[in-house]
Design a protein around this motif. Structure first.
Motif, short mmCIF file in Angstrom:
data_model
loop_
_atom_site.label_atom_id
_atom_site.label_comp_id
_atom_site.label_asym_id
_atom_site.label_seq_id
_atom_site.Cartn_x
_atom_site.Cartn_y
_atom_site.Cartn_z
N ILE A 178 53.70 21.52 20.70
CA ILE A 178 52.45 21.54 19.91
C ILE A 178 51.88 20.13 19.79
CG2 ILE A 178 51.48 22.00 17.63
CD1 ILE A 178 53.58 24.26 17.37
N CYS A 179 52.74 19.18 19.45
CA CYS A 179 52.28 17.79 19.31
C CYS A 179 51.79 17.23 20.64
CB CYS A 179 53.42 16.92 18.76
SG CYS A 179 53.92 17.30 17.07
N PHE A 180 52.48 17.57 21.72
CA PHE A 180 52.09 17.09 23.04
C PHE A 180 50.75 17.68 23.46
CE2 PHE A 180 52.23 16.80 27.68
CZ PHE A 180 52.68 15.50 27.85
N LEU A 181 50.51 18.93 23.11
CA LEU A 181 49.23 19.57 23.42
C LEU A 181 48.09 18.86 22.69
CD1 LEU A 181 47.46 21.85 24.56
CD2 LEU A 181 48.18 23.27 22.62
N ILE A 182 48.31 18.54 21.43
CA ILE A 182 47.30 17.82 20.65
C ILE A 182 47.03 16.46 21.28
CG2 ILE A 182 46.86 16.68 18.43
CD1 ILE A 182 48.53 18.96 17.15
N SER A 183 48.09 15.77 21.67
CA SER A 183 47.96 14.44 22.25
C SER A 183 47.24 14.47 23.59
CB SER A 183 49.35 13.82 22.42
OG SER A 183 49.27 12.49 22.91
N ALA A 184 47.54 15.50 24.40
CA ALA A 184 46.92 15.61 25.72
C ALA A 184 45.42 15.88 25.64
CB ALA A 184 47.60 16.71 26.52
N LEU A 185 44.98 16.43 24.52
CA LEU A 185 43.56 16.76 24.36
C LEU A 185 42.80 15.72 23.54
CD1 LEU A 185 43.84 20.61 23.64
CD2 LEU A 185 43.35 19.46 25.81
N SER A 186 43.48 14.65 23.12
CA SER A 186 42.86 13.65 22.25
C SER A 186 42.51 12.38 23.01
CB SER A 186 43.81 13.30 21.09
OG SER A 186 44.10 14.43 20.31
N ASN A 187 41.43 11.76 22.59
CA ASN A 187 41.04 10.45 23.12
C ASN A 187 41.42 9.32 22.18
OD1 ASN A 187 39.84 11.70 25.34
ND2 ASN A 187 37.83 11.81 24.34
N ASP A 188 41.68 9.67 20.92
CA ASP A 188 41.95 8.68 19.88
C ASP A 188 43.40 8.77 19.43
OD1 ASP A 188 42.13 7.73 16.96
OD2 ASP A 188 40.16 6.99 17.57
N GLU A 189 44.14 7.68 19.56
CA GLU A 189 45.56 7.67 19.22
C GLU A 189 45.80 8.00 17.74
OE1 GLU A 189 49.23 4.41 18.92
OE2 GLU A 189 47.30 3.84 19.78
N LYS A 190 45.00 7.39 16.85
CA LYS A 190 45.21 7.61 15.42
C LYS A 190 44.92 9.05 15.01
CE LYS A 190 44.30 2.82 14.05
NZ LYS A 190 43.44 1.91 13.26
N LYS A 191 43.88 9.63 15.59
CA LYS A 191 43.56 11.03 15.28
C LYS A 191 44.65 11.97 15.76
CE LYS A 191 38.50 10.57 15.12
NZ LYS A 191 37.21 11.00 15.72
N ALA A 192 45.17 11.71 16.95
CA ALA A 192 46.24 12.55 17.49
C ALA A 192 47.48 12.44 16.62
CB ALA A 192 46.56 12.12 18.93
N LEU A 193 47.81 11.22 16.21
CA LEU A 193 48.99 11.00 15.36
C LEU A 193 48.82 11.71 14.02
CD1 LEU A 193 51.69 9.40 15.24
CD2 LEU A 193 50.41 7.57 14.12
N SER A 194 47.64 11.58 13.44
CA SER A 194 47.38 12.20 12.13
C SER A 194 47.43 13.72 12.21
CB SER A 194 46.01 11.76 11.60
OG SER A 194 45.96 10.37 11.42
N LEU A 195 46.76 14.29 13.23
CA LEU A 195 46.73 15.74 13.35
C LEU A 195 48.11 16.32 13.64
CD1 LEU A 195 45.04 18.29 13.38
CD2 LEU A 195 44.51 17.88 15.79
N SER A 196 48.86 15.67 14.51
CA SER A 196 50.22 16.12 14.80
C SER A 196 51.09 16.06 13.56
CB SER A 196 50.85 15.27 15.91
OG SER A 196 50.17 15.43 17.13
N GLY A 197 50.95 14.98 12.79
CA GLY A 197 51.74 14.83 11.57
C GLY A 197 51.37 15.88 10.53
N VAL A 198 50.08 16.12 10.35
CA VAL A 198 49.63 17.12 9.37
C VAL A 198 50.15 18.50 9.73
CG1 VAL A 198 47.59 18.35 8.52
CG2 VAL A 198 47.59 15.86 8.60
N ILE A 199 50.07 18.87 11.00
CA ILE A 199 50.51 20.20 11.43
C ILE A 199 52.03 20.33 11.29
CG2 ILE A 199 50.79 21.71 13.43
CD1 ILE A 199 48.02 20.83 14.34
N THR A 200 52.77 19.33 11.75
CA THR A 200 54.24 19.40 11.71
C THR A 200 54.75 19.45 10.28
OG1 THR A 200 54.43 18.18 13.80
CG2 THR A 200 56.37 18.23 12.38
N PHE A 201 54.33 18.50 9.45
CA PHE A 201 54.83 18.47 8.08
C PHE A 201 54.16 19.55 7.22
CE2 PHE A 201 55.94 14.27 9.71
CZ PHE A 201 57.28 14.23 9.36
#
Length: 269
Positions: A178-201
């Motif tokens: 799930i996190c990798f999918l978010i990262s692969a579709l993101s252009n912004d590192e901080k947004k990808a990190l934030s979204l992955s963190g919000v979904i996981t936690f």
């Protein structure tokens, strides 16, 4: 897979993998070291746990102290390991894809004689390998700690211990996807990190709340952590075939989608 890229990325990330693996091994060894002193008073501690509200015991994996694997299922696999691997999935997936895109380094990778699909698949393989290494070291540390500290004097079911480790790996194989999918579709590192963190936690929090109160137990249907039940593995009252198969399928689908969609998307190169 691009073998050259895989070796390079493993070399770059190996120190981080081993730091997490050693940290995980340290904590599980600590749990085994503590258990002999706790195991001698297991009956009294179990009575204390039973006197607590039922939801508290479910939420924090208080599964009894009659055996070493029951103790560590709650004290380690229910919280500490979850936090360690959640951080690994969120941070590493972002570094492997979104960070490279954000900083423009992905353009250099794609300028080499390789394809987008191979790059994405290789980066996904690095993440899965890292998770596997951490769990392998953790499992080995558990077996060694059993020999060093329990010495056959306390109950320890090795098959259930292995099942807990397999369940933990497959849970974070799915979350990593799930996190990798978010990262692969993101252009912004901080947004990808934030979204992955919000979904996981967020998943973790929903599962925790669902366990605390029966009135909001419906929340468990919105959390992938519902499929991860170390306490029930110890008690032997969970269908591992179903839960582990679902986690595996989620991981395969999300990693596969990440590779496929990365091949087709526009990149700011």
């Amino acid at each position: 897979m691009n073998t050259t890229l895989y070796k390079q990325m493993m070399k770059v990330n190996m120190k981080g993998f081993m730091n997490y693996a050693i940290g995980s091994a340290f904590y599980i060894i600590l749990m085994f070291w503590l258990y002999p002193s706790i195991g001698q008073s297991a009956k009294a501690i179990d009575e204390l746990v039973q006197s607590m509200p039922e939801g508290v015991g479910r939420a924090f994996g208080l599964n009894g102290f009659g055996s070493a694997e029951a103790f560590i299922s709650g004290e380690y696999y229910g919280l500490i390991l979850v936090l360690i691997l959640a951080i690994v999935c969120v941070q590493l997936s972002t570094q492997l894809m979104a960070k490279l895109i954000d900083q423009g380094a992905m353009g250099y990778l794609l300028a080499t004689p390789t394809t987008r699909g191979k790059v994405a698949f290789t980066q996904a393989s690095v993440l899965v390998t890292g998770l596997f290494l951490i769990m392998a070291v953790t499992t080995l540390a558990g077996f060694l700690a059993n020999i060093w500290f329990l010495r056959g004097e306390f109950d320890f079911n090795t098959s259930k211990f292995i099942e807990m480790n397999i369940a933990a790996f497959l849970l974070f194989f799915a979350i990593g996807g799930i996190c990798f999918l978010i990262s692969a579709l993101s252009n912004d590192e901080k947004k990808a990190l934030s979204l992955s963190g919000v979904i996981t936690f967020g998943f973790f929090s929903l599962d925790l709340l669902a366990k605390i109160s029966e009135q909001i137990s419906w929340m468990k249907y919105f959390s992938i952590f519902t499929l991860y039940k170390p306490g029930e593995i110890i008690n032997g009252n969970v269908d591992l075939t179903v839960s582990l198969s679902v986690l595996f399928i989620i991981g395969v689908i999300t990693f596969g989608l990440a590779v496929m969609l990365f091949k087709k998307r526009d990149l700011p190169l």
